[in-house]
Scaffold this motif. Structure first.
Motif, PDB file in Angstrom:
ATOM      1  N   PRO A 120      52.950   6.413 -35.007  1.00 61.37           N
ATOM      2  CA  PRO A 120      51.699   7.015 -34.526  1.00 61.37           C
ATOM      3  C   PRO A 120      50.822   7.547 -35.643  1.00 61.37           C
ATOM      4  O   PRO A 120      49.613   7.627 -35.487  1.00 61.37           O
ATOM      5  CB  PRO A 120      52.166   8.156 -33.616  1.00 61.37           C
ATOM      6  CG  PRO A 120      53.594   8.347 -33.881  1.00 61.37           C
ATOM      7  CD  PRO A 120      54.130   7.202 -34.634  1.00 61.37           C
ATOM      8  N   LEU A 121      51.453   7.893 -36.787  1.00 63.66           N
ATOM      9  CA  LEU A 121      50.642   8.491 -37.854  1.00 63.66           C
ATOM     10  C   LEU A 121      49.658   7.484 -38.448  1.00 63.66           C
ATOM     11  O   LEU A 121      48.578   7.856 -38.891  1.00 63.66           O
ATOM     12  CB  LEU A 121      51.544   9.069 -38.944  1.00 63.66           C
ATOM     13  CG  LEU A 121      52.146  10.433 -38.617  1.00 63.66           C
ATOM     14  CD1 LEU A 121      52.728  11.062 -39.851  1.00 63.66           C
ATOM     15  CD2 LEU A 121      51.093  11.368 -38.025  1.00 63.66           C
ATOM     16  N   LEU A 122      50.024   6.203 -38.451  1.00 63.00           N
ATOM     17  CA  LEU A 122      49.110   5.202 -39.024  1.00 63.00           C
ATOM     18  C   LEU A 122      47.783   5.164 -38.276  1.00 63.00           C
ATOM     19  O   LEU A 122      46.720   5.314 -38.890  1.00 63.00           O
ATOM     20  CB  LEU A 122      49.790   3.832 -39.032  1.00 63.00           C
ATOM     21  CG  LEU A 122      50.744   3.586 -40.199  1.00 63.00           C
ATOM     22  CD1 LEU A 122      51.617   2.372 -39.935  1.00 63.00           C
ATOM     23  CD2 LEU A 122      49.970   3.399 -41.482  1.00 63.00           C
ATOM     24  N   PRO A 123      47.814   4.992 -36.923  1.00 65.22           N
ATOM     25  CA  PRO A 123      46.518   5.035 -36.209  1.00 65.22           C
ATOM     26  C   PRO A 123      45.810   6.373 -36.345  1.00 65.22           C
ATOM     27  O   PRO A 123      44.583   6.420 -36.394  1.00 65.22           O
ATOM     28  CB  PRO A 123      46.897   4.768 -34.752  1.00 65.22           C
ATOM     29  CG  PRO A 123      48.263   4.237 -34.775  1.00 65.22           C
ATOM     30  CD  PRO A 123      48.911   4.674 -36.033  1.00 65.22           C
ATOM     31  N   LEU A 124      46.606   7.465 -36.458  1.00 61.28           N
ATOM     32  CA  LEU A 124      45.968   8.777 -36.616  1.00 61.28           C
ATOM     33  C   LEU A 124      45.199   8.828 -37.927  1.00 61.28           C
ATOM     34  O   LEU A 124      44.084   9.348 -37.988  1.00 61.28           O
ATOM     35  CB  LEU A 124      47.028   9.882 -36.566  1.00 61.28           C
ATOM     36  CG  LEU A 124      46.464  11.303 -36.581  1.00 61.28           C
ATOM     37  CD1 LEU A 124      45.702  11.576 -35.307  1.00 61.28           C
ATOM     38  CD2 LEU A 124      47.566  12.332 -36.752  1.00 61.28           C
ATOM     39  N   LEU A 125      45.799   8.234 -38.955  1.00 62.06           N
ATOM     40  CA  LEU A 125      45.120   8.160 -40.253  1.00 62.06           C
ATOM     41  C   LEU A 125      43.815   7.384 -40.107  1.00 62.06           C
ATOM     42  O   LEU A 125      42.766   7.780 -40.626  1.00 62.06           O
ATOM     43  CB  LEU A 125      46.046   7.479 -41.264  1.00 62.06           C
ATOM     44  CG  LEU A 125      45.473   7.273 -42.666  1.00 62.06           C
ATOM     45  CD1 LEU A 125      45.457   8.595 -43.402  1.00 62.06           C
ATOM     46  CD2 LEU A 125      46.282   6.247 -43.438  1.00 62.06           C
TER      47      LEU A 125
END
Lengths: 97, 740
Positions: free
Chosen positions: B30-35
């Motif tokens: 999930p952190l990738l799309p959040l980035l």
């Protein structure tokens, strides 16, 4: 003897109160306050005759404070007079809410 | 190892088979799309300061050299309306190129990571979920909620769908949204959506799932109202949000009930504690499940809360594909499967899921028969297909439900993106001639197959898939749903239970029948969509006809990939009677997650109908699908259609009822919206507000009066004060003297 002295000082005090309540001149009111103080002094002295010297000690204190108060009070009255050319207390009502 | 896993926390227990593999990186999913959201959002803010407001209404319609603006997207009114709102000069955002790289790249990276984790999972074959705990989120008294992710076979499948289909739709959006002034804003929202969707799926307990659940609702709202300068779009966003709030209320009540009775909200602990703490078939577990179901009907657009989904078509078409077809709306199905340990011991609630699904499937399919807006047809089709999934998970066919979720993500994303590509072409043509016709009305289409052959072929693949024509993806999943429902009706915990006095067995046979009818109608309305859009004579207009052309490669390539998946996706779970691919792959894959719940429903029997019965039922379903297509081909005459600008032939009463969607919106307006508005205006605003305002003003008046009289006592005259003093002394002395 004590009763007479107390009665006399009560009369003096009442005269002082009436003076404070009825007069408008600041100097007169001031003098009436002095009268009340001295009535109280008289009471102290009278009681001192019965209950020991503590009353007389108090009188000395009261006179000292009264002297200081008279000095400050008169200075204030003079200062007011210089600004407003009156010492009539009904004309001095700057603190009206 | 970056974070402690549950196994490590437990101390003496052996480490989880997935720890030390790529699964340790699950937090990065999930952190990738959040980035991406953060970067694109920063570009949206930073860029708009340089390039002027990103608000589409800020642009003016300047001259013929301004190329087409935002294509289509308005699902509400006539074309004039849409065009006025969306016609903006071709003003590419200064950082559009950077956004085009970041936006899709983060999702592709997440997909690549998901694939690596999936490979690790195939190798490890874990039987328990891999839980990664990050920090204690809400330690309050007995309530202890961790921020934790749970990776198991179920979340793995959905994560692959979200990131895979999501990546394709991101790529498609690069072409579709090319000239939109809000381009970075669009991608930041889309990235944020993927983030929340992954949180929803990966959450190890109900509250974490709820965070994702609310987050996707927020992104849905933001993207439906993406062109917010048009009132109708903003209203559609609000409608979606409010309908979902009703559902969220159910979700929360279910959580409260669970905590009050079990004392935990973590899935693994619920599964362990539920059989002992909640009597099977008891009122408590049924209530919990029904409240959960309310939440699911909101998110997954089922009766009675489905009304927001058709209006949600006001958003950009790729958004409809990603959020309102492939991923978010299936969250309800996911949640039922995730909490299957509860639903399986509450037969009455499961049957309710089944009935709601079946009724919705039929209801939405009939409405889909008479819609003219190409996106509206697909919206009702989505509601109908979600109904099928609900039937599956309600009947305890959890594998079939997830299977249909996956195949539906493939073919419905393809259908929406194909429709997007059609709208793109139509809009471009109308824009060129400055026409204000509706680019989404099928009456203005027709004969597009010559102009857009790639889209035409791919849309036919998706149509055959959704209709359930043999060997396409939808055939396998829909067939498995129908077959399993039939098997459950023959004998299971559900057929022995009763629902509102109706025996479960009879009810399930009824559900099976309704589903067959819905499947037939699915074939009809999809064929109708294809006939009116791509076949027959062209009705776009003489000037526009020559301007229609295929969308650029960045849009058609994702379509091709989805086309392959729609054609072949069914082999993920090949039934045993059709020995083409390894049998029942998805079923065996999901076995550790849904196995116990399925066993509960089947009472230890086989999860699916026996092969001979399956083959017969599959034949029936195929015949129904083919009959639907045949009926549509024979009965519908695209040549007889007139463009939307010309007077239309009168509708029969039934047709009118369907084209007005059974007047449900109007009924809701009368029954709920108007009374609420009247109540809040007259009672709450004028009445209660008036009362409260009056009370507040009264206290103010009292204090003012008190203050005034208090200040009147301050005469400023020494004499008055002296009198007051003496009077006070006399009173005090007097009371003292009298008391003595």
């Amino acid at each position: 003897m004590l009763a007479d002295a107390l009665f006399f000082s009560a009369v003096l005090f009442a005269i002082g109160v009436v003076g404070v309540l009825t007069r408008r001149n600041a100097i007169i009111i001031f003098m009436s306050v002095e009268l009340m103080l001295n009535a109280v002094n008289l009471t102290f002295v009278a009681f001192a005759q019965v209950y020991g010297y503590a009353g007389q000690v108090f009188v000395v204190f009261v006179m000292t404070v009264a002297a200081a108060e008279a000095a400050v009070g008169l200075a204030i009255i003079i200062s007011i007079f210089r600004h407003r050319h009156t010492v009539n207390l009904t004309d001095i009502n700057l603190l009206k809410g | 190892m970056l974070f402690q896993t549950a196994a490590a926390v437990a101390g003496g227990a052996a480490p989880h088979p997935l720890s030390g593999t790529a699964a340790d990186w699950v937090w990065a999913l999930p952190l990738l799309p959040l980035l991406g959201f953060v970067l694109n959002g920063a570009l949206a803010i930073f860029g708009s300061a340089k390039a002027g407001p990103a608000d589409p209404s800020a642009g003016s319609h300047d001259g013929p050299d301004a190329a087409h603006g935002v294509p289509g997207g308005n699902g509400q009114d006539d074309g004039a309306h849409a065009d006025a709102a969306h016609a903006v000069p071709s003003q590419r955002h200064p950082y559009a190129w950077l956004v085009s790289v970041i936006g899709p790249l983060v999702v592709i990276a997440a997909f690549a990571l998901a694939c690596m984790i999936c490979v690790a999972m195939i190798a490890a074959q874990p039987t328990t979920p891999f839980i990664q705990r990050y920090f204690s989120w809400m330690p309050v008294g007995d309530l202890s909620i961790d921020a934790a992710f749970q990776l198991d076979q179920l979340s793995m499948v959905i994560v692959l769908v979200i990131t895979g289909v999501g990546a394709l739709i991101h790529i498609f959006s690069v072409g579709y949204m090319r000239d939109d002034p809000g381009y970075p804003r669009y991608f930041s929202y889309l990235n944020l959506f993927v983030f929340f969707m992954l949180v929803l799926v990966l959450g190890a307990n109900l509250p974490v799932t709820f965070v994702g659940w609310e987050g996707v609702g927020l992104c849905s709202y933001l993207l439906i109202g993406f062109w917010f300068s048009d009132r109708a779009n903003a209203d559609a966003g609000k409608k979606a949000f409010i309908a979902n709030r009703v559902g969220d209320f159910g979700f929360m009540i279910a959580m409260f009930l669970l905590f009050a009775n079990i004392g935990t909200l973590q899935y693994t602990e619920i599964a362990a504690a539920a059989p002992a703490a909640l009597p099977a078939g008891g009122a408590l577990v049924t209530t919990v499940c029904l409240f959960l179901l309310l939440g699911c009907t909101g998110k997954s657009a089922q009766i009675p809360l489905y009304v927001w989904l058709p209006d949600a078509m006001a958003g950009p078409t790729p958004v409809s594909a990603l959020i309102h077809a492939a991923t978010m709306v299936t969250a309800g199905v996911y949640l039922v499967v995730r909490t299957s340990m509860l639903f399986s011991i509450a037969p009455a609630a499961s049957l309710t899921v089944c009935v709601i699904g079946a009724v919705t499937a039929l209801f939405a399919a009939t409405i889909g028969l008479k819609q003219w807006d190409i996106k509206k047809v697909l919206a009702y089709s989505t509601i109908s297909q979600l109904g099928f999934m609900f039937v599956a998970v309600g009947a305890g066919a959890y594998v079939a439900g997830i299977f249909h979720l996956v195949t539906h993500a493939f073919f419905k994303a393809l259908l929406f993106l194909g429709a997007g590509s059609v709208i793109y072409a139509m809009h471009a043509a109308y824009h060129e001639t400055h026409s204000h016709e509706d680019a989404q009305d099928m009456r203005n289409m027709g004969g597009l197959r010559t102009a857009m052959p790639v889209t035409w072929i791919l849309m036919w693949i998706a149509t055959l898939a959704i209709a359930g024509v043999p060997l396409f993806a939808g055939f396998f999943s829909k067939d498995e749903i129908l077959g399993t429902v039939f098997a459950r009706a023959q004998g299971s915990a559900l057929s022995d239970a009763s629902w509102l006095g109706i025996p479960g067995g009879a009810l399930l046979y009824g559900v099976y029948g309704i589903c067959l009818v819905a499947a037939f109608l699915t074939a009809v309305y999809m064929t109708r969509l294809m006939l009116y859009t791509f076949h027959g004579p062209n009705r776009t207009g003489d000037a526009e006809h020559s301007l229609l052309r295929e969308a650029p490669a960045v849009m058609t390539l994702p379509l091709v990939v989805l086309g392959v998946l729609s054609a072949a996706g069914g082999f993920l779970n090949d039934p045993s009677f059709l020995p083409i691919a390894p049998a029942d792959m998805l079923g065996r894959w999901l076995e550790p997650v849904v196995g116990p719940a399925t066993q509960q429903i089947t009472r230890g029997g086989p999860a699916e109908a026996d092969p001979r019965l399956s083959a017969i039922l599959a034949t029936v379903a195929s015949v129904v699908a083919l009959a639907g297509i045949l009926v549509a081909l024979l009965r519908l005459k695209p040549a007889a259609l007139r463009p939307a600008r010309e007077p239309q032939p009168a509708e029969s009463k039934v047709e009118s009822l369907l084209s007005h969607k059974y007047y449900v919106d109007e009924a809701y307006d009368r029954a709920i919206v108007t009374p609420t508005v009247v109540f809040s205006r007259n009672i709450l605003w004028r009445g209660v507000d008036g009362l409260i305002d009056g009370l507040v003003n009264l206290t103010a008046l009292i204090s003012r009066w008190l203050g005034d009289s208090g200040s009147a006592a301050q005469t400023g005259e020494t004499g008055t004060y002296a009198w007051a003093l003496v009077l006070g002394v006399v009173i005090v002395l007097g009371t003292v003297a009298l008391r003595i």
